[in-house]
Motif scaffolding. Structure first.
Motif: not given
Length: 513
Positions: A27-30, A35-40
Protein backbone atom coordinates in the motif's frame (compact mmCIF):
# COMPACT_ATOMS: atom_id res chain seq x y z
CA UNK A 1 -2.40 13.14 -22.24
CA UNK A 2 -5.40 14.61 -20.44
CA UNK A 3 -7.41 11.41 -20.87
CA UNK A 4 -4.82 9.19 -19.24
CA UNK A 5 -3.57 11.47 -16.50
CA UNK A 6 -3.82 10.04 -12.97
CA UNK A 7 -5.43 13.30 -11.88
CA UNK A 8 -8.19 13.06 -14.45
CA UNK A 9 -8.87 9.56 -13.14
CA UNK A 10 -8.93 10.93 -9.57
CA UNK A 11 -5.62 9.53 -8.50
CA UNK A 12 -6.06 6.06 -9.93
CA UNK A 13 -2.93 4.52 -11.42
CA UNK A 14 -4.90 1.76 -13.12
CA UNK A 15 -4.03 3.20 -16.49
CA UNK A 16 -0.36 2.54 -15.88
CA UNK A 17 -0.11 -0.75 -14.00
CA UNK A 18 -1.92 -4.04 -14.41
CA UNK A 19 -3.92 -5.87 -11.74
CA UNK A 20 -1.12 -8.39 -11.32
CA UNK A 21 1.44 -5.65 -10.78
CA UNK A 22 -0.80 -3.87 -8.27
CA UNK A 23 -1.12 -7.06 -6.26
CA UNK A 24 2.65 -7.30 -5.89
CA UNK A 25 3.25 -3.86 -4.40
CA UNK A 26 2.49 -2.71 -0.88
CA UNK A 27 0.00 0.00 0.00
CA UNK A 28 2.82 2.40 0.90
CA UNK A 29 4.65 1.66 -2.34
CA UNK A 30 1.51 2.33 -4.34
CA UNK A 31 0.96 5.66 -2.59
CA UNK A 32 4.53 6.61 -3.45
CA UNK A 33 3.98 5.60 -7.07
CA UNK A 34 0.80 7.65 -7.31
CA UNK A 35 2.58 10.65 -5.81
CA UNK A 36 5.32 10.35 -8.43
CA UNK A 37 2.71 10.28 -11.19
CA UNK A 38 0.97 13.34 -9.77
CA UNK A 39 4.34 15.08 -9.56
CA UNK A 40 4.91 14.40 -13.25
CA UNK A 41 1.49 15.77 -14.15
CA UNK A 42 2.10 18.88 -12.04
CA UNK A 43 5.45 19.37 -13.76
CA UNK A 44 3.75 19.24 -17.15
CA UNK A 45 1.25 21.94 -16.17
CA UNK A 46 4.03 24.04 -14.62
CA UNK A 47 6.05 23.75 -17.82
CA UNK A 48 3.06 24.95 -19.86
CA UNK A 49 2.50 27.93 -17.56
CA UNK A 50 6.15 28.97 -17.35
CA UNK A 51 6.39 28.63 -21.13
CA UNK A 52 3.81 31.39 -21.41
CA UNK A 53 6.10 33.47 -19.17
CA UNK A 54 8.99 32.88 -21.57
CA UNK A 55 10.93 30.79 -19.05
CA UNK A 56 11.32 27.60 -21.11
CA UNK A 57 13.63 26.75 -23.96
CA UNK A 58 10.76 26.22 -26.41
CA UNK A 59 7.51 28.28 -26.61
CA UNK A 60 5.21 25.32 -25.99
CA UNK A 61 2.05 27.37 -25.42
CA UNK A 62 2.20 28.87 -28.90
CA UNK A 63 1.28 25.47 -30.33
CA UNK A 64 -1.58 24.61 -27.95
CA UNK A 65 -4.85 24.01 -29.76
CA UNK A 66 -6.90 22.55 -26.89
CA UNK A 67 -6.86 23.90 -23.32
CA UNK A 68 -8.89 22.18 -20.60
CA UNK A 69 -8.58 24.14 -17.36
CA UNK A 70 -10.89 21.73 -15.56
CA UNK A 71 -8.00 19.27 -15.61
CA UNK A 72 -5.75 21.89 -14.00
CA UNK A 73 -8.37 22.53 -11.34
CA UNK A 74 -8.64 18.81 -10.61
CA UNK A 75 -4.87 18.71 -10.16
CA UNK A 76 -5.04 21.56 -7.65
CA UNK A 77 -7.87 19.78 -5.79
CA UNK A 78 -6.20 16.38 -5.67
CA UNK A 79 -5.28 15.09 -2.21
CA UNK A 80 -1.77 14.26 -3.40
CA UNK A 81 -1.22 17.83 -4.59
CA UNK A 82 -0.05 19.29 -1.31
CA UNK A 83 3.05 19.95 0.69
CA UNK A 84 6.03 18.94 -1.47
CA UNK A 85 4.23 18.94 -4.86
CA UNK A 86 2.39 22.17 -4.17
CA UNK A 87 5.60 23.87 -2.99
CA UNK A 88 7.39 22.74 -6.16
CA UNK A 89 4.51 23.89 -8.37
CA UNK A 90 4.23 27.40 -6.89
CA UNK A 91 7.95 28.00 -6.58
CA UNK A 92 9.83 30.83 -8.29
CA UNK A 93 7.85 32.56 -11.06
CA UNK A 94 4.52 31.12 -9.86
CA UNK A 95 4.95 31.99 -6.18
CA UNK A 96 2.45 34.86 -6.42
CA UNK A 97 0.08 33.20 -8.88
CA UNK A 98 -2.29 31.46 -6.50
CA UNK A 99 -5.45 32.38 -4.62
CA UNK A 100 -5.89 31.30 -1.02
CA UNK A 101 -8.89 31.48 1.27
CA UNK A 102 -9.26 31.21 5.03
CA UNK A 103 -9.37 27.68 6.37
CA UNK A 104 -9.91 26.22 9.84
CA UNK A 105 -7.80 27.51 12.73
CA UNK A 106 -6.72 30.62 10.80
CA UNK A 107 -4.96 28.57 8.13
CA UNK A 108 -4.86 29.42 4.45
CA UNK A 109 -6.34 27.02 1.90
CA UNK A 110 -5.73 27.01 -1.85
CA UNK A 111 -8.76 28.01 -3.93
CA UNK A 112 -8.51 25.65 -6.97
CA UNK A 113 -11.16 27.37 -9.07
CA UNK A 114 -9.88 30.93 -8.80
CA UNK A 115 -6.27 29.76 -8.99
CA UNK A 116 -6.89 27.85 -12.22
CA UNK A 117 -8.43 31.02 -13.68
CA UNK A 118 -5.40 33.06 -12.59
CA UNK A 119 -3.04 30.54 -14.19
CA UNK A 120 -5.25 30.39 -17.28
CA UNK A 121 -4.79 34.15 -17.54
CA UNK A 122 -1.05 33.53 -17.92
CA UNK A 123 -1.39 30.70 -20.42
CA UNK A 124 -3.79 32.54 -22.75
CA UNK A 125 -1.37 35.42 -23.21
CA UNK A 126 0.64 33.10 -25.46
CA UNK A 127 -1.84 30.77 -27.22
CA UNK A 128 -2.47 32.24 -30.68
CA UNK A 129 -3.31 28.78 -32.09
CA UNK A 130 -5.91 27.94 -29.41
CA UNK A 131 -9.11 26.49 -30.91
CA UNK A 132 -10.86 24.78 -27.97
CA UNK A 133 -11.25 26.15 -24.44
CA UNK A 134 -12.89 24.31 -21.54
CA UNK A 135 -13.27 24.71 -17.79
CA UNK A 136 -14.93 26.57 -14.93
CA UNK A 137 -14.02 29.91 -16.42
CA UNK A 138 -15.19 33.09 -14.72
CA UNK A 139 -16.91 35.83 -16.68
CA UNK A 140 -14.21 38.48 -16.30
CA UNK A 141 -11.51 35.97 -17.27
CA UNK A 142 -13.36 34.89 -20.41
CA UNK A 143 -13.82 38.49 -21.49
CA UNK A 144 -10.04 39.02 -21.23
CA UNK A 145 -9.13 35.81 -23.02
CA UNK A 146 -11.37 36.04 -26.09
CA UNK A 147 -9.38 38.84 -27.83
CA UNK A 148 -6.22 36.73 -27.31
CA UNK A 149 -7.61 33.66 -29.10
CA UNK A 150 -8.60 34.60 -32.67
CA UNK A 151 -8.78 30.95 -33.78
CA UNK A 152 -11.23 29.95 -31.05
CA UNK A 153 -13.99 27.73 -32.39
CA UNK A 154 -15.21 25.82 -29.30
CA UNK A 155 -16.19 26.88 -25.78
CA UNK A 156 -17.13 24.39 -23.06
CA UNK A 157 -18.05 26.24 -19.88
CA UNK A 158 -19.32 25.25 -16.47
CA UNK A 159 -21.63 28.22 -15.89
CA UNK A 160 -23.54 29.79 -18.78
CA UNK A 161 -23.45 33.15 -16.99
CA UNK A 162 -19.80 33.45 -18.03
CA UNK A 163 -21.09 34.29 -21.52
CA UNK A 164 -22.62 37.62 -20.49
CA UNK A 165 -20.86 40.32 -22.53
CA UNK A 166 -18.87 37.76 -24.54
CA UNK A 167 -21.00 37.94 -27.68
CA UNK A 168 -19.60 41.19 -29.15
CA UNK A 169 -16.03 40.06 -28.43
CA UNK A 170 -16.55 36.72 -30.18
CA UNK A 171 -18.12 38.54 -33.11
CA UNK A 172 -15.14 40.88 -33.41
CA UNK A 173 -12.22 38.54 -32.71
CA UNK A 174 -13.28 34.90 -33.25
CA UNK A 175 -14.70 34.45 -36.73
CA UNK A 176 -14.36 30.64 -36.56
CA UNK A 177 -16.40 30.22 -33.37
CA UNK A 178 -19.12 27.61 -33.96
CA UNK A 179 -19.48 25.22 -31.00
CA UNK A 180 -20.83 26.07 -27.54
CA UNK A 181 -21.64 23.96 -24.50
CA UNK A 182 -22.15 24.72 -20.82
CA UNK A 183 -23.33 22.82 -17.77
CA UNK A 184 -25.93 25.08 -16.19
CA UNK A 185 -27.42 28.56 -16.03
CA UNK A 186 -29.90 28.93 -13.20
CA UNK A 187 -30.20 32.72 -12.91
CA UNK A 188 -33.69 34.14 -13.41
CA UNK A 189 -32.52 36.30 -16.33
CA UNK A 190 -30.76 33.40 -18.09
CA UNK A 191 -33.25 33.27 -20.97
CA UNK A 192 -32.89 36.95 -21.79
CA UNK A 193 -29.10 36.99 -21.33
CA UNK A 194 -28.59 33.90 -23.46
CA UNK A 195 -30.85 35.32 -26.16
CA UNK A 196 -28.72 38.49 -26.14
CA UNK A 197 -25.57 36.39 -26.54
CA UNK A 198 -27.00 34.44 -29.48
CA UNK A 199 -28.01 37.67 -31.15
CA UNK A 200 -24.61 39.31 -30.56
CA UNK A 201 -22.33 36.68 -32.12
CA UNK A 202 -21.98 36.51 -35.88
CA UNK A 203 -25.28 35.34 -37.42
CA UNK A 204 -25.55 31.92 -39.05
CA UNK A 205 -22.32 30.69 -37.44
CA UNK A 206 -23.34 28.55 -34.44
CA UNK A 207 -23.29 24.89 -35.51
CA UNK A 208 -23.54 23.05 -32.19
CA UNK A 209 -25.21 23.91 -28.86
CA UNK A 210 -25.26 21.58 -25.87
CA UNK A 211 -26.55 22.29 -22.35
CA UNK A 212 -25.59 19.47 -20.00
CA UNK A 213 -27.79 20.30 -17.02
CA UNK A 214 -30.55 22.68 -15.95
CA UNK A 215 -30.73 26.11 -17.52
CA UNK A 216 -33.58 28.60 -17.23
CA UNK A 217 -33.88 29.16 -20.94
CA UNK A 218 -37.02 29.08 -23.04
CA UNK A 219 -38.96 31.14 -25.55
CA UNK A 220 -36.53 34.05 -26.01
CA UNK A 221 -33.49 31.84 -26.50
CA UNK A 222 -35.31 29.40 -28.77
CA UNK A 223 -36.67 32.21 -30.92
CA UNK A 224 -33.24 33.88 -31.16
CA UNK A 225 -31.67 30.61 -32.27
CA UNK A 226 -33.36 31.31 -35.61
CA UNK A 227 -30.45 33.73 -36.13
CA UNK A 228 -28.49 30.50 -36.67
CA UNK A 229 -31.18 28.48 -38.45
CA UNK A 230 -28.97 27.80 -41.48
CA UNK A 231 -25.84 26.83 -39.51
CA UNK A 232 -27.23 25.01 -36.45
CA UNK A 233 -26.83 21.26 -36.93
CA UNK A 234 -26.57 19.87 -33.38
CA UNK A 235 -28.92 20.82 -30.52
CA UNK A 236 -28.74 19.02 -27.16
CA UNK A 237 -30.93 20.28 -24.33
CA UNK A 238 -30.71 18.37 -21.06
CA UNK A 239 -32.95 18.84 -18.02
CA UNK A 240 -35.46 21.08 -19.74
CA UNK A 241 -38.41 22.14 -17.59
CA UNK A 242 -42.09 22.51 -18.45
CA UNK A 243 -41.61 26.15 -19.51
CA UNK A 244 -38.98 25.15 -22.02
CA UNK A 245 -41.12 22.24 -23.23
CA UNK A 246 -44.00 24.62 -23.95
CA UNK A 247 -41.62 26.81 -25.96
CA UNK A 248 -40.02 24.17 -28.17
CA UNK A 249 -42.23 25.20 -31.09
CA UNK A 250 -40.31 28.51 -31.10
CA UNK A 251 -37.46 26.53 -32.68
CA UNK A 252 -39.52 26.14 -35.84
CA UNK A 253 -36.95 28.01 -37.92
CA UNK A 254 -34.13 25.60 -37.05
CA UNK A 255 -34.76 22.91 -39.64
CA UNK A 256 -31.17 22.03 -40.64
CA UNK A 257 -30.61 19.93 -37.53
CA UNK A 258 -28.89 16.57 -37.90
CA UNK A 259 -28.72 15.80 -34.16
CA UNK A 260 -31.36 16.49 -31.52
CA UNK A 261 -31.36 15.57 -27.83
CA UNK A 262 -34.12 16.44 -25.35
CA UNK A 263 -34.19 15.23 -21.75
CA UNK A 264 -36.17 15.96 -18.61
CA UNK A 265 -34.15 14.80 -15.61
CA UNK A 266 -37.14 15.21 -13.24
CA UNK A 267 -39.64 13.36 -15.46
CA UNK A 268 -42.23 15.97 -14.44
CA UNK A 269 -42.93 17.47 -17.84
CA UNK A 270 -46.51 17.92 -18.90
CA UNK A 271 -48.04 15.40 -21.31
CA UNK A 272 -48.31 17.88 -24.17
CA UNK A 273 -50.41 15.77 -26.50
CA UNK A 274 -53.42 15.98 -24.20
CA UNK A 275 -52.71 19.02 -22.01
CA UNK A 276 -51.56 21.40 -24.77
CA UNK A 277 -52.51 19.75 -28.02
CA UNK A 278 -51.98 22.78 -30.27
CA UNK A 279 -48.45 23.29 -28.97
CA UNK A 280 -47.83 19.56 -29.39
CA UNK A 281 -48.88 19.77 -33.05
CA UNK A 282 -46.59 22.76 -33.63
CA UNK A 283 -43.64 20.88 -32.12
CA UNK A 284 -44.40 17.87 -34.29
CA UNK A 285 -44.59 20.13 -37.35
CA UNK A 286 -41.14 21.51 -36.49
CA UNK A 287 -39.63 18.06 -35.91
CA UNK A 288 -40.97 16.58 -39.13
CA UNK A 289 -39.66 19.57 -41.09
CA UNK A 290 -36.11 18.70 -40.02
CA UNK A 291 -35.42 16.50 -43.03
CA UNK A 292 -31.70 16.20 -42.30
CA UNK A 293 -32.16 14.60 -38.89
CA UNK A 294 -29.91 11.59 -38.37
CA UNK A 295 -29.74 11.24 -34.58
CA UNK A 296 -32.64 11.72 -32.13
CA UNK A 297 -32.51 11.20 -28.35
CA UNK A 298 -35.50 11.74 -26.05
CA UNK A 299 -35.15 10.83 -22.38
CA UNK A 300 -37.78 10.88 -19.63
CA UNK A 301 -40.15 13.25 -21.38
CA UNK A 302 -43.78 12.34 -20.85
CA UNK A 303 -45.24 11.35 -24.19
CA UNK A 304 -41.80 11.33 -25.78
CA UNK A 305 -42.84 8.40 -27.95
CA UNK A 306 -45.64 10.54 -29.38
CA UNK A 307 -43.12 13.20 -30.41
CA UNK A 308 -40.86 10.67 -32.12
CA UNK A 309 -43.51 8.63 -33.95
CA UNK A 310 -44.24 11.28 -36.63
CA UNK A 311 -40.49 11.58 -37.28
CA UNK A 312 -40.28 7.83 -37.88
CA UNK A 313 -43.18 7.98 -40.32
CA UNK A 314 -41.66 10.84 -42.33
CA UNK A 315 -40.31 9.20 -45.49
CA UNK A 316 -37.84 12.02 -46.14
CA UNK A 317 -36.12 11.53 -42.78
CA UNK A 318 -33.56 8.72 -42.52
CA UNK A 319 -32.33 8.25 -38.97
CA UNK A 320 -29.14 6.38 -38.16
CA UNK A 321 -29.39 6.70 -34.36
CA UNK A 322 -32.40 6.73 -32.03
CA UNK A 323 -32.73 6.64 -28.25
CA UNK A 324 -35.97 6.74 -26.26
CA UNK A 325 -36.10 6.37 -22.50
CA UNK A 326 -38.97 6.62 -20.05
CA UNK A 327 -42.05 5.23 -21.82
CA UNK A 328 -44.33 2.22 -21.47
CA UNK A 329 -44.90 -0.62 -23.89
CA UNK A 330 -48.63 -0.37 -23.25
CA UNK A 331 -48.61 3.19 -24.69
CA UNK A 332 -46.03 2.64 -27.39
CA UNK A 333 -47.78 0.48 -29.98
CA UNK A 334 -47.82 3.19 -32.67
CA UNK A 335 -44.21 4.09 -31.92
CA UNK A 336 -43.12 0.45 -32.17
CA UNK A 337 -44.93 -0.02 -35.46
CA UNK A 338 -43.39 3.17 -36.86
CA UNK A 339 -39.87 1.91 -36.06
CA UNK A 340 -40.08 -0.42 -39.06
CA UNK A 341 -40.16 2.62 -41.35
CA UNK A 342 -36.61 3.63 -40.35
CA UNK A 343 -34.57 0.81 -41.86
CA UNK A 344 -31.57 3.17 -42.02
CA UNK A 345 -31.16 2.90 -38.24
CA UNK A 346 -27.75 1.68 -37.10
CA UNK A 347 -28.00 2.42 -33.37
CA UNK A 348 -31.14 1.95 -31.29
CA UNK A 349 -31.65 2.30 -27.53
CA UNK A 350 -35.02 1.74 -25.88
CA UNK A 351 -35.76 1.84 -22.16
CA UNK A 352 -39.24 1.58 -20.71
CA UNK A 353 -41.79 -0.46 -18.83
CA UNK A 354 -42.50 -3.80 -20.47
CA UNK A 355 -45.82 -5.63 -20.50
CA UNK A 356 -46.37 -9.38 -20.76
CA UNK A 357 -50.05 -9.05 -21.64
CA UNK A 358 -51.38 -8.10 -25.06
CA UNK A 359 -49.35 -8.07 -28.26
CA UNK A 360 -46.84 -5.43 -27.21
CA UNK A 361 -43.84 -7.75 -27.41
CA UNK A 362 -44.89 -9.16 -30.77
CA UNK A 363 -45.36 -5.68 -32.25
CA UNK A 364 -41.95 -4.50 -31.06
CA UNK A 365 -40.14 -7.64 -32.23
CA UNK A 366 -41.82 -7.48 -35.65
CA UNK A 367 -40.47 -3.97 -36.19
CA UNK A 368 -37.04 -4.66 -34.75
CA UNK A 369 -36.65 -7.61 -37.11
CA UNK A 370 -36.91 -5.27 -40.08
CA UNK A 371 -34.07 -2.98 -38.95
CA UNK A 372 -31.45 -5.00 -40.82
CA UNK A 373 -28.78 -2.28 -40.67
CA UNK A 374 -28.58 -2.17 -36.88
CA UNK A 375 -25.06 -2.48 -35.50
CA UNK A 376 -25.83 -1.53 -31.88
CA UNK A 377 -29.02 -2.49 -30.03
CA UNK A 378 -29.71 -1.70 -26.36
CA UNK A 379 -33.00 -2.82 -24.84
CA UNK A 380 -33.49 -2.10 -21.14
CA UNK A 381 -36.60 -3.24 -19.26
CA UNK A 382 -38.75 -2.92 -22.38
CA UNK A 383 -37.44 -6.38 -23.28
CA UNK A 384 -38.06 -8.00 -19.88
CA UNK A 385 -40.39 -10.60 -21.39
CA UNK A 386 -38.24 -11.54 -24.37
CA UNK A 387 -37.87 -15.31 -24.59
CA UNK A 388 -35.52 -17.73 -26.35
CA UNK A 389 -37.70 -17.58 -29.45
CA UNK A 390 -37.71 -13.77 -29.53
CA UNK A 391 -33.96 -13.42 -29.06
CA UNK A 392 -33.32 -16.13 -31.65
CA UNK A 393 -35.50 -14.36 -34.20
CA UNK A 394 -33.69 -11.06 -33.63
CA UNK A 395 -30.31 -12.75 -33.99
CA UNK A 396 -31.38 -14.26 -37.31
CA UNK A 397 -32.83 -10.95 -38.55
CA UNK A 398 -30.06 -8.54 -37.53
CA UNK A 399 -26.83 -9.91 -39.01
CA UNK A 400 -24.83 -6.67 -38.64
CA UNK A 401 -25.09 -6.42 -34.85
CA UNK A 402 -21.81 -5.59 -33.14
CA UNK A 403 -23.17 -4.67 -29.72
CA UNK A 404 -26.32 -6.02 -28.05
CA UNK A 405 -27.71 -5.35 -24.58
CA UNK A 406 -30.97 -7.04 -23.67
CA UNK A 407 -33.05 -8.18 -20.75
CA UNK A 408 -35.36 -11.18 -21.07
CA UNK A 409 -37.21 -13.99 -19.34
CA UNK A 410 -36.04 -17.55 -18.69
CA UNK A 411 -33.41 -17.48 -21.43
CA UNK A 412 -31.55 -20.77 -21.99
CA UNK A 413 -28.84 -22.38 -24.10
CA UNK A 414 -31.38 -22.55 -26.93
CA UNK A 415 -30.31 -19.06 -28.08
CA UNK A 416 -26.64 -19.86 -28.74
CA UNK A 417 -27.25 -21.54 -32.10
CA UNK A 418 -28.72 -18.28 -33.42
CA UNK A 419 -26.21 -16.02 -31.67
CA UNK A 420 -23.42 -17.71 -33.63
CA UNK A 421 -24.92 -16.17 -36.78
CA UNK A 422 -23.81 -12.72 -35.57
CA UNK A 423 -20.42 -12.75 -37.28
CA UNK A 424 -19.54 -9.18 -36.22
CA UNK A 425 -20.69 -9.34 -32.61
CA UNK A 426 -18.15 -7.73 -30.27
CA UNK A 427 -20.19 -7.29 -27.10
CA UNK A 428 -23.18 -9.19 -25.73
CA UNK A 429 -24.67 -7.99 -22.44
CA UNK A 430 -27.24 -10.56 -21.36
CA UNK A 431 -29.24 -8.92 -18.56
CA UNK A 432 -32.03 -11.46 -19.02
CA UNK A 433 -32.97 -13.83 -16.21
CA UNK A 434 -31.03 -16.74 -17.68
CA UNK A 435 -30.48 -20.46 -17.17
CA UNK A 436 -27.31 -21.08 -19.15
CA UNK A 437 -24.97 -24.03 -18.68
CA UNK A 438 -21.19 -24.05 -18.90
CA UNK A 439 -21.29 -26.48 -21.84
CA UNK A 440 -23.76 -24.30 -23.73
CA UNK A 441 -21.63 -21.18 -23.26
CA UNK A 442 -18.46 -23.05 -24.26
CA UNK A 443 -20.08 -24.43 -27.42
CA UNK A 444 -21.05 -20.88 -28.39
CA UNK A 445 -17.55 -19.53 -27.76
CA UNK A 446 -15.90 -22.32 -29.75
CA UNK A 447 -18.13 -21.44 -32.73
CA UNK A 448 -17.00 -17.80 -32.84
CA UNK A 449 -14.97 -16.53 -35.79
CA UNK A 450 -12.48 -13.79 -36.68
CA UNK A 451 -15.22 -11.14 -36.82
CA UNK A 452 -15.90 -11.69 -33.12
CA UNK A 453 -12.35 -10.81 -32.04
CA UNK A 454 -12.35 -9.09 -28.65
CA UNK A 455 -15.89 -10.20 -27.78
CA UNK A 456 -17.07 -9.30 -24.28
CA UNK A 457 -19.71 -11.77 -23.09
CA UNK A 458 -21.46 -10.53 -19.96
CA UNK A 459 -24.10 -12.70 -18.27
CA UNK A 460 -25.41 -10.40 -15.59
CA UNK A 461 -28.62 -11.96 -14.27
CA UNK A 462 -28.15 -15.73 -14.08
CA UNK A 463 -30.70 -17.79 -12.15
CA UNK A 464 -29.29 -18.76 -8.76
CA UNK A 465 -30.25 -22.37 -9.53
CA UNK A 466 -27.89 -22.26 -12.54
CA UNK A 467 -24.77 -20.94 -10.90
CA UNK A 468 -21.44 -21.65 -12.55
CA UNK A 469 -18.67 -23.06 -10.39
CA UNK A 470 -15.36 -21.24 -10.09
CA UNK A 471 -13.68 -23.87 -12.25
CA UNK A 472 -16.38 -23.53 -14.93
CA UNK A 473 -16.02 -19.75 -14.97
CA UNK A 474 -12.25 -20.09 -15.22
CA UNK A 475 -12.56 -22.51 -18.13
CA UNK A 476 -14.96 -20.17 -19.95
CA UNK A 477 -12.66 -17.16 -19.39
CA UNK A 478 -9.63 -19.06 -20.68
CA UNK A 479 -11.54 -20.39 -23.69
CA UNK A 480 -12.94 -17.03 -24.81
CA UNK A 481 -9.52 -15.45 -24.36
CA UNK A 482 -7.86 -18.14 -26.49
CA UNK A 483 -10.61 -18.26 -29.14
CA UNK A 484 -11.20 -14.55 -29.82
CA UNK A 485 -9.05 -12.67 -27.29
CA UNK A 486 -12.30 -11.91 -25.47
CA UNK A 487 -13.56 -11.49 -21.93
CA UNK A 488 -16.27 -13.23 -19.87
CA UNK A 489 -18.23 -11.64 -17.01
CA UNK A 490 -20.72 -13.46 -14.82
CA UNK A 491 -23.14 -12.39 -12.11
CA UNK A 492 -26.01 -14.14 -10.37
CA UNK A 493 -29.52 -12.75 -10.14
CA UNK A 494 -30.21 -11.32 -6.71
CA UNK A 495 -33.32 -12.57 -4.95
CA UNK A 496 -35.80 -15.23 -6.03
CA UNK A 497 -35.22 -18.10 -8.43
CA UNK A 498 -36.73 -18.26 -11.89
CA UNK A 499 -39.44 -20.70 -10.80
CA UNK A 500 -40.43 -18.55 -7.81
CA UNK A 501 -40.72 -15.46 -9.98
CA UNK A 502 -42.70 -17.41 -12.58
CA UNK A 503 -45.26 -18.60 -10.02
CA UNK A 504 -45.78 -15.06 -8.73
CA UNK A 505 -46.09 -13.67 -12.26
CA UNK A 506 -48.67 -16.26 -13.28
CA UNK A 507 -50.71 -15.54 -10.16
CA UNK A 508 -50.58 -11.81 -10.92
CA UNK A 509 -51.77 -12.29 -14.50
CA UNK A 510 -54.65 -14.47 -13.29
CA UNK A 511 -55.72 -11.80 -10.80
CA UNK A 512 -55.59 -9.10 -13.51
CA UNK A 513 -57.75 -11.15 -15.84
Amino acid sequence: MHDVSPVTNRGSSDVDISAQERAKITYKARLNQEEVMTMRWAQLWRTIITSALGKTLFPYTRYIRTLNLEDLEELLQDSKFKNRISSMFFDGELATHKVETSGPKNTLRLDPGRTSNMLGDIITTSTPMLEELSGKIENDALLRWIPRTPRLRLLNLWEGGALVGAGPLLRQHCHQFKTLSFWAWSHDDADQKFADFLNEINPQTLESLEIFSYAKIGAESFLTLSCHRDSLKELKLNSIDSTAMHSLHMLAGCTNLTTLLLTDATNRSVYLKTAHHEIFLEIVAWLTSCKKLRSVTVRNIRGGHDLITPILLENDIHLTSLELRGYAMADGRDFHQALANQTSLQELQLQGDSDETGDGVATLVESLSQLVNLTDLRLQEISDYFTDEVLGRLARSLPKLEGWYTSGWGVTDAIWGDMVLLKSLRRLDMAALSRFTANGILDFILSLGPGNKGLVLAIMNADVDCDLTESEQTMIKETISAQVDGRFEFQLQRGMTFHQIKRITVAYIVLRS
